[in-house]
Design an enzyme around this catalytic site. Structure first.
Site, mmCIF file in Angstrom:
data_model
loop_
_atom_site.group_PDB
_atom_site.id
_atom_site.type_symbol
_atom_site.label_atom_id
_atom_site.label_comp_id
_atom_site.label_asym_id
_atom_site.label_seq_id
_atom_site.Cartn_x
_atom_site.Cartn_y
_atom_site.Cartn_z
ATOM 1 N N SER A 110 0.987 -0.950 -0.014
ATOM 2 C CA SER A 110 -0.441 0.397 -0.115
ATOM 3 C C SER A 110 0.662 1.080 -0.024
ATOM 4 C CB SER A 110 -1.182 0.335 1.737
ATOM 5 O OG SER A 110 -1.345 1.383 1.698
ATOM 6 N N TYR A 134 -2.291 6.091 -5.253
ATOM 7 C CA TYR A 134 -3.377 6.838 -5.994
ATOM 8 C C TYR A 134 -3.067 7.969 -7.124
ATOM 9 C CZ TYR A 134 -6.032 4.328 -1.977
ATOM 10 O OH TYR A 134 -6.550 4.490 -0.365
ATOM 11 N N THR A 160 -5.746 2.350 -7.577
ATOM 12 C CA THR A 160 -6.830 2.808 -6.946
ATOM 13 C C THR A 160 -7.574 3.926 -7.479
ATOM 14 O OG1 THR A 160 -6.326 1.394 -4.276
ATOM 15 C CG2 THR A 160 -7.906 2.991 -4.582
ATOM 16 N N ARG A 169 -17.029 5.455 7.521
ATOM 17 C CA ARG A 169 -16.760 4.261 8.125
ATOM 18 C C ARG A 169 -16.895 4.901 9.421
ATOM 19 N NH1 ARG A 169 -10.877 3.082 5.465
ATOM 20 N NH2 ARG A 169 -11.781 3.305 3.047
ATOM 21 N N LYS A 236 -7.608 -1.619 -9.836
ATOM 22 C CA LYS A 236 -8.025 -1.663 -8.526
ATOM 23 C C LYS A 236 -9.670 -1.494 -7.923
ATOM 24 C CE LYS A 236 -7.161 -3.406 -3.955
ATOM 25 N NZ LYS A 236 -8.363 -2.408 -2.907
ATOM 26 N N SER A 258 -12.761 -5.043 -7.331
ATOM 27 C CA SER A 258 -12.561 -5.209 -5.586
ATOM 28 C C SER A 258 -13.952 -4.383 -5.545
ATOM 29 C CB SER A 258 -11.602 -5.331 -5.882
ATOM 30 O OG SER A 258 -11.291 -4.213 -4.310
ATOM 31 N N HIS A 260 -12.874 -2.240 -2.632
ATOM 32 C CA HIS A 260 -12.607 -2.134 -1.731
ATOM 33 C C HIS A 260 -12.443 -2.632 0.100
ATOM 34 C CE1 HIS A 260 -9.641 2.380 -1.337
ATOM 35 N NE2 HIS A 260 -9.783 1.313 0.156
ATOM 36 N N ARG A 263 -15.304 -1.367 2.403
ATOM 37 C CA ARG A 263 -15.057 -0.605 2.621
ATOM 38 C C ARG A 263 -15.264 1.931 2.829
ATOM 39 N NH1 ARG A 263 -11.823 -1.018 6.738
ATOM 40 N NH2 ARG A 263 -9.828 0.466 6.338
ATOM 41 N N ASP A 292 -10.575 -9.783 -5.319
ATOM 42 C CA ASP A 292 -10.415 -9.398 -3.416
ATOM 43 C C ASP A 292 -11.370 -9.293 -3.189
ATOM 44 O OD1 ASP A 292 -11.007 -6.735 -3.698
ATOM 45 O OD2 ASP A 292 -8.873 -6.264 -3.544
ATOM 46 N N GLY A 294 -13.570 -10.229 0.234
ATOM 47 C CA GLY A 294 -14.722 -12.227 0.833
ATOM 48 C C GLY A 294 -13.938 -13.578 1.225
ATOM 49 N N VAL A 295 -13.030 -13.438 0.943
ATOM 50 C CA VAL A 295 -11.968 -14.107 0.477
ATOM 51 C C VAL A 295 -11.399 -15.307 2.254
ATOM 52 C CG1 VAL A 295 -9.842 -15.434 -0.111
ATOM 53 C CG2 VAL A 295 -11.296 -14.155 -1.312
#
Length: 372
Positions: A110, A134, A160, A169, A236, A258, A260, A263, A292, A294-295
């Site tokens: 990241s 970014y 991203t 959040r 992504k 994805s 994210h 989020r 990506d 939920g895995v």
């Protein structure tokens, strides 16, 4: 405290990590946007896909090797980018990179890491490393990060594209989350502000990122990014066929289907349920499709591959491993996922990643893909 050997699945690591981490970091890592309907939905989507095992096949040999961006990788899953990892363990991003290196998988760093990209590269020199990016208001900041990533040996840029602003959040807002003062956003040291402190009005992460991100970003900026680097660019945060096709049109080497980590915005579909349509519509292109979100098991990885993902990335499982035991904890999580994937392959009658196709799963009727 029990040893890592007593933790036999990702859920065990998650539960152990919940007892180790302080409230604010734990809430930061585990929370999703809004009331977290999409966070739960991303996990539940994998339960809606059923396996269709075939029997009486020679499964004495099983190979997990795959090819990603033209290079062989010994297993079809890797570690997704996650910010601020040293809150989970002092080794932080280095532990995750070294764990991926040891298993021969791909590690995505990241931009908002608590260890600089140069330090991560030096600590895991032979790992396959991608850099999540970014595009900032100050394009010179982006330009410098791209140059540093290339010089440090990162193979690809993972841009991203679903964060013109950060989502709401509630947990971080309630906590008025700030990065603890002993840490910093290491890649920005000497370039721009590297602390992440809340003003007291809400989440320090949201305030910090809002000061940097460019909400005017559009597809034309992909061309600008391509003009300053020769590294492959992966987008992504794709959740629709329309945007997947635009990614191809603008020269993306790959996309990550994805949300994210659920989020950004609540009540979006799960990445898994939109994957079949995206894969169907990108057939015949040179754009690879990854996923990506939920895995949590090797069986989940099998299902994503069966629905067309070239590579599956895990984030929270790696964070839970990190919290429980640093590099050793992450390695154990990756080994568990690898073993679960192998067992799923053998018990469905498949012996290579290329053989894992939709023939081996049953999906809900409303997931059936169609051309636009």
């Amino acid at each position: 405290m029990a040893t890592l050997d007593s933790l036999v699945c990702v859920k065990d690591f998650e539960e152990r990590a919940a007892g180790i981490l302080e409230k604010h970091p734990l809430d930061y890592y585990k929370s999703g946007a809004g009331h977290e309907n999409s966070l739960q939905g991303a996990r539940d989507a994998y339960l809606r896909v059923q396996l269709k095992p075939r029997v009486l096949r020679d499964v004495s040999k099983c190979c997990l090797t795959s090819t990603v961006l033209g290079k062989s990788t010994p297993m079809p899953f890797g570690v997704a980018p996650a910010a601020l990892q040293r809150m989970a363990h002092p080794e932080g991003e280095i532990a995750n990179a070294r764990a991926a290196e040891k298993l021969g998988s791909i590690f995505v760093l990241s931009t908002l890491s608590t260890t600089s990209l140069e330090d991560v590269a030096a600590a895991a020199p032979t790992a396959r490393k991608w850099f999540q990016l970014y595009i900032y208001k100050d394009r010179e900041v982006t330009r410098q990060l791209v140059k540093r990533a290339a010089n440090a040996g990162f193979e690809a840029l993972v841009l991203t594209v679903d964060a013109p602003i950060l989502g709401i959040r509630y947990a971080d807002a309630r906590n008025k989350f700030s990065l603890p003062p002993q840490f910093e956003v290491a890649n920005f040291k000497g370039i721009t502000r590297s602390d992440m402190t809340s003003s007291g009005e809400g989440s320090g992460v949201n305030e910090y990122v809002a000061s940097l991100l460019d909400s005017s970003l559009s597809w034309k900026d992909i061309a600008w990014l391509k003009s300053i680097t020769s590294l492959p660019i992966i987008l992504k945060g794709i959740l629709t066929v329309e945007d997947a096709l635009l990614a191809v049109e603008h020269g993306a080497a790959g996309i990550v289907v994805s949300s994210h980590g659920a989020r950004q915005i609540d009540t979006v579909p799960s990445p898994l349920e939109v994957l079949p349509a995206i894969v169907e519509n990108l057939k015949g292109t040179n754009c690879e499709v990854y996923i990506d979100g939920g895995v949590s098991t090797g069986t989940d990885i099998f299902k994503a591959i069966a629905l067309g993902a070239k590579m599956v990335f895990v984030k929270r499982p790696a964070i839970w491993g990190l919290a429980c035991g640093g590099q050793e904890g992450v390695e154990r999580v990756l080994h568990i996922l690898k073993r679960e994937l192998e067992v799923t392959m053998v018990l469905t009658g498949t012996t290579s990643i290329d053989a894992v196709t939709r023939e081996y799963v049953r999906i809900p009727p409303d997931w059936i893909s169609s051309k636009l």
